[in-house]
Write an enzyme that holds these catalytic residues in place. Structure first.
Site, PDB file in Angstrom:
ATOM      1  N   ALA A   1      11.515  97.469  93.716  1.00  0.00           N
ATOM      2  CA  ALA A   1      11.400  97.729  92.274  1.00  0.00           C
ATOM      3  C   ALA A   1      12.728  97.752  91.522  1.00  0.00           C
ATOM      4  O   ALA A   1      12.795  98.226  90.398  1.00  0.00           O
ATOM      5  CB  ALA A   1      10.628  99.018  91.998  1.00  0.00           C
ATOM      6  N   ALA A   2      13.783  97.192  92.124  1.00  0.00           N
ATOM      7  CA  ALA A   2      15.051  97.070  91.376  1.00  0.00           C
ATOM      8  C   ALA A   2      14.819  96.214  90.131  1.00  0.00           C
ATOM      9  O   ALA A   2      15.199  96.586  89.012  1.00  0.00           O
ATOM     10  CB  ALA A   2      16.132  96.441  92.250  1.00  0.00           C
ATOM     11  N   GLY A   3      14.154  95.077  90.356  1.00  0.00           N
ATOM     12  CA  GLY A   3      13.890  94.173  89.242  1.00  0.00           C
ATOM     13  C   GLY A   3      12.980  94.811  88.195  1.00  0.00           C
ATOM     14  O   GLY A   3      13.221  94.694  86.995  1.00  0.00           O
ATOM     15  N   ASP A   4      11.941  95.500  88.635  1.00  0.00           N
ATOM     16  CA  ASP A   4      11.011  96.142  87.691  1.00  0.00           C
ATOM     17  C   ASP A   4      11.723  97.203  86.852  1.00  0.00           C
ATOM     18  O   ASP A   4      11.462  97.334  85.648  1.00  0.00           O
ATOM     19  CB  ASP A   4       9.843  96.791  88.441  1.00  0.00           C
TER      20      ASP A   4
END
Ligand code: ADP
Length: 314
Positions: free
Chosen positions: A249-252
């Site tokens: 979830a880094a991108g989220d």
């Protein structure tokens, strides 16, 4: 200053996370280090990231009639996200089976469940009319996304589209997108060009801008992110140095924080900085939504990293 809501139409999943020392090879059985359940899904994760950054968020999507459906809705409501229009479909909720190794890398098997059943008829007009921004990913059926993009276009609502998981975008679709955000692998799928460094990200972004996307953001993991727009601005924002524990979830987190910064009328470059700080904090923690920081934490991190202060300076 904030106009309307951030309308997020996307996936709502239960993430079932297993820790392992090292990933199993095909055909191999290994013993895991433990199992945890985390509400996830790119749509829900990004909605949570935007809500924790202090924005009014409305979620559109679908959960199943299984045991996970109700708890997924409850966890979104606890974040202050409006879930009244989330549809309940017979069958399983979306699920993601995530494996995290001892270096913090992950592999993910996605089971779309009810997310795959969301159709145009499930989208309420009045929520579209109240939106100041539409945030989409690619974990609901593509015709529903396309419908939403067209409806947003008719109303002059900017569309932030996270092309994840990615497929090639046609020339008709690209001009419907105000901001296209994706990681390196997704940028490769969308453009058909290699994207493994800043120069290649710049090349890929320029292709997309020349085809009608107004703003392109390509996230590059610990190399940061690259931004380009149709006015000729191109920026590489390095990542903040942190000890990464779990990049799930880094991108989220980046995308939800970026959307919220724009919604609060920050300029594009300070939105990049804000999103980089949010995602740098998230990778130091385990889990998906549980790792997403709130507005105060992000502002404090920025103060500490940029001014070298403990946040007490005037
Ligand atoms: P995704 O999770 O979609 O693969 P990335 O890996 O590109 O996305 O990460 C998104 C953003 O998270 C990056 O642009 C960066 O700002 C931040 N980030 C990712 N990994 C790290 C890391 N190891 N250290 C600091 N920031 C990171």
């Amino acid at each position: 200053m904030m106009r309307g809501t951030i309308l997020v139409a996307g996936s709502i999943n239960m993430d079932i996370v297993n820790g392992v020392q090292a990933f199993p090879a095909p055909g191999e059985t290994i013993t895991g280090l433990g199992t945890a359940y985390h509400p996830g899904g790119k749509g829900a994760n990004q909605a949570v990231a935007a809500a924790r950054s202090g924005c009014p968020v409305v979620m559109l999507g679908a959960v199943g009639t299984d045991l996970f459906g109700k708890s997924l809705l409850a966890s979104l409501s606890e974040e202050g996200i409006k879930t009244e229009e989330v549809i309940i479909k017979a069958g399983s909720s979306g699920m993601a089976f995530i494996t995290v190794n001892s270096s913090g890398e992950n592999t993910i098997v996605l089971s779309p469940g009810s997310n795959g059943l969301l159709v145009e008829q499930d989208i309420p007009e009045d929520r579209l009319n109240q939106a100041g921004m539409l945030l989409l990913q690619n974990e609901i059926p593509w015709p529903t996304n396309l419908y939403l993009m067209e409806q947003a276009g008719k109303r002059g609502i900017p569309v932030l589209y996270n092309a994840a998981p990615a497929h090639k975008l046609t020339a008709v679709v690209l001009p419907l997108i105000d901001t296209l955000i994706m990681n390196e692998t997704e940028a490769e799928s969308v453009t058909g060009e290699p994207v493994a460094n800043v120069n290649e990200a710049s090349h890929a972004a320029s292709l997309l801008v020349s085809q009608g996307v107004r703003h392109v953001v390509i996230t590059l993991g610990n190399k940061g992110c690259f931004y380009m727009d149709d006015e000729g601005i191109a920026v590489h924002q390095p990542a903040f140095e942190v000890e990464a524990l779990d990049t799930t979830a880094a991108g989220d987190t980046f995308i939800g924080a970026y959307a919220s910064a724009l919604h609060k009328a920050k300029n594009r470059l300070s939105a990049l900085l804000y999103a980089s700080a949010a995602s740098a904090i998230a990778v130091t923690r385990r889990g998906a939504q549980s790792s997403v920081p709130d507005e105060q934490e992000i502002e404090l991190f920025l103060l500490q990293r940029i001014n070298g202060q403990g946040g007490m300076s005037v």
